[in-house]
Design an enzyme around this catalytic site. Sequence first.
Site, short mmCIF file in Angstrom:
data_model
loop_
_atom_site.label_atom_id
_atom_site.label_comp_id
_atom_site.label_asym_id
_atom_site.label_seq_id
_atom_site.Cartn_x
_atom_site.Cartn_y
_atom_site.Cartn_z
N GLY A 1 0.78 -4.92 1.00
CA GLY A 1 -0.37 -4.98 -0.07
C GLY A 1 -0.03 -5.74 -1.23
N ALA B 1 0.97 -1.20 -0.01
CA ALA B 1 -0.12 0.12 0.11
C ALA B 1 0.93 1.22 0.04
CB ALA B 1 -0.97 -0.07 1.21
N GLU C 1 4.58 -4.81 7.58
CA GLU C 1 3.91 -3.79 8.15
C GLU C 1 4.16 -3.50 9.72
OE1 GLU C 1 2.53 -6.18 6.48
OE2 GLU C 1 1.06 -5.12 5.11
N GLU D 1 -0.62 -9.49 -0.05
CA GLU D 1 -1.83 -9.42 0.15
C GLU D 1 -2.79 -9.61 -1.25
OE1 GLU D 1 -1.88 -6.13 2.53
OE2 GLU D 1 -2.68 -7.42 4.33
N1 CAA Z 1 4.39 3.14 -0.91
C1 CAA Z 1 4.85 4.39 -1.66
N2 CAA Z 1 6.05 4.31 -2.31
C2 CAA Z 1 6.92 3.20 -2.64
C3 CAA Z 1 6.53 2.12 -1.76
C4 CAA Z 1 5.41 1.99 -1.15
N3 CAA Z 1 4.78 0.93 -0.34
N4 CAA Z 1 7.39 0.88 -2.05
C5 CAA Z 1 8.39 1.76 -2.98
N5 CAA Z 1 8.01 3.05 -3.08
C6 CAA Z 1 8.60 4.02 -3.85
C7 CAA Z 1 9.83 4.67 -3.20
O1 CAA Z 1 9.19 5.57 -2.23
C8 CAA Z 1 10.71 5.18 -4.32
O2 CAA Z 1 10.05 6.38 -4.80
P1 CAA Z 1 10.95 7.51 -5.10
O3 CAA Z 1 11.85 7.13 -6.24
O4 CAA Z 1 10.25 8.59 -5.41
O5 CAA Z 1 11.85 8.00 -3.90
C9 CAA Z 1 10.42 3.95 -5.39
O6 CAA Z 1 9.19 3.46 -4.98
C10 CAA Z 1 11.62 3.12 -5.42
O7 CAA Z 1 11.80 2.63 -4.30
P2 CAA Z 1 13.30 2.51 -3.31
O8 CAA Z 1 13.88 3.52 -3.73
O9 CAA Z 1 12.70 2.11 -2.13
O10 CAA Z 1 13.69 1.24 -4.11
P3 CAA Z 1 14.86 0.16 -3.53
O11 CAA Z 1 15.09 -0.88 -4.59
O12 CAA Z 1 15.82 1.01 -2.72
O13 CAA Z 1 13.89 -0.84 -2.37
C11 CAA Z 1 11.77 -2.07 -1.58
C12 CAA Z 1 12.81 -1.66 -3.11
C13 CAA Z 1 12.56 -2.92 -0.71
C14 CAA Z 1 10.66 -2.72 -2.20
C15 CAA Z 1 11.39 -0.57 -1.02
O14 CAA Z 1 10.72 0.23 -1.82
C16 CAA Z 1 10.39 -0.80 -0.10
O15 CAA Z 1 10.95 -1.35 1.30
N6 CAA Z 1 9.21 -0.41 -0.22
C17 CAA Z 1 7.97 -0.54 0.99
C18 CAA Z 1 7.65 -1.91 1.22
C19 CAA Z 1 6.80 -1.98 2.29
O16 CAA Z 1 7.07 -1.49 3.64
N7 CAA Z 1 5.50 -2.37 2.03
C20 CAA Z 1 4.32 -2.39 3.06
C21 CAA Z 1 3.47 -1.27 2.85
S1 CAA Z 1 2.41 -1.08 4.26
C22 CAA Z 1 1.23 -1.88 3.47
O17 CAA Z 1 0.95 -2.65 2.36
C23 CAA Z 1 -0.13 -2.02 4.41
C24 CAA Z 1 -1.28 -2.79 4.23
O18 CAA Z 1 -1.19 -4.10 4.41
C25 CAA Z 1 -2.42 -2.16 3.64
#
Ligand code: CAA
Length: 270
Positions: free
Chosen positions: A108, A63, A131, A111
């Site tokens: 998500g 998400a 999360e 999920e």
């Molecule tokens: N939400 C918003 N933006 C996201 C995102 C997310 N979940 N995941 C990645 N992005 C964005 C980053 O902010 C980045 O944007 P910018 O270029 O504008 O900075 C772009 O995507 C590329 O990501 P990274 O630079 O972080 O890429 P990376 O290769 O260094 O890392 C990754 C990849 C490990 C997947 C890392 O992006 C990451 O950890 N993402 C978040 C994963 C996460 O925590 N997901 C769970 C979200 S909570 C949820 O989903 C709740 C629910 O159940 C409803």
Amino acid sequence: MEYILYEEDGAVGVITINREKALNALNSQVLDELSAQLDAVDLSKIRCLVLTGAGEKAFVAGADIGEMCLLTKAEAEAFGKKGNDVFRKLETFPIPVIAAVNGFALGGGCEISMSCDIRLASDTAVFGQPEVGLGITPGFGGTQRLARLVSPGMAKQLIYTARNIKADEAYRIGLVNAVISPEEGGSSKEAVLEAAKKMAKGIAAQAPIAVRASKKAINDGLQTDMDSAIVIEEKLFGSCFETKDQGAAMSNFLEKDKEKKLKVVPFVNE
Ligand code: CAA
């Protein structure tokens, strides 16, 4: 639509979540568009869907954290409901949906893959529910579907530790049906997408009424006790009879001509 691509190949529809710059993260707009796309699928023609993410790197990285970070309790609950409503639409969609998981499937992303009927993972896929590291619980069905799909103990371990796992471990614990490796030098994403399309075509070649009824029987039966579940199956089994699908398919089998027996067409939606 800005974030959803849709294409058809015969009786197979391919939905791509297309927000590659944000690793296909699910914001409200993506969720709304996905819901609208599902409503727009022509079910008189399409017999199986494939769901994937744009680009090589991510299926869906969760998400949208930017959208979530300032939500109030009430707004967060509503955001959870929005995701859950779309994922439930996917889970109960009349025809099967195969997730072609091409890279990160986190939060998500994991999920939404679990809302699909079948998960095929690329050899580069990474699954996880991170999360609790963000100070929240999984919010789009992860606490429920992961516990049902793998085991309560393994789901608890993955959710409490927020540890990501690679495709081979996801396969070992039963989270994915198969891990698809590309041929030497090939693209992991293309390989998993092709495998998903091939499987979808195989499903689309079966009797559509029977495939739909099987999906409904499994899904509805899992919600209830065995005595009620068996009745659900009996009714859906019965519903296949007197259809042209069943008549044609069984006649083909009963005719001793081997060529014809294998030709399970034409199936019709009535
Ligand atoms: N939400 C918003 N933006 C996201 C995102 C997310 N979940 N995941 C990645 N992005 C964005 C980053 O902010 C980045 O944007 P910018 O270029 O504008 O900075 C772009 O995507 C590329 O990501 P990274 O630079 O972080 O890429 P990376 O290769 O260094 O890392 C990754 C990849 C490990 C997947 C890392 O992006 C990451 O950890 N993402 C978040 C994963 C996460 O925590 N997901 C769970 C979200 S909570 C949820 O989903 C709740 C629910 O159940 C409803």
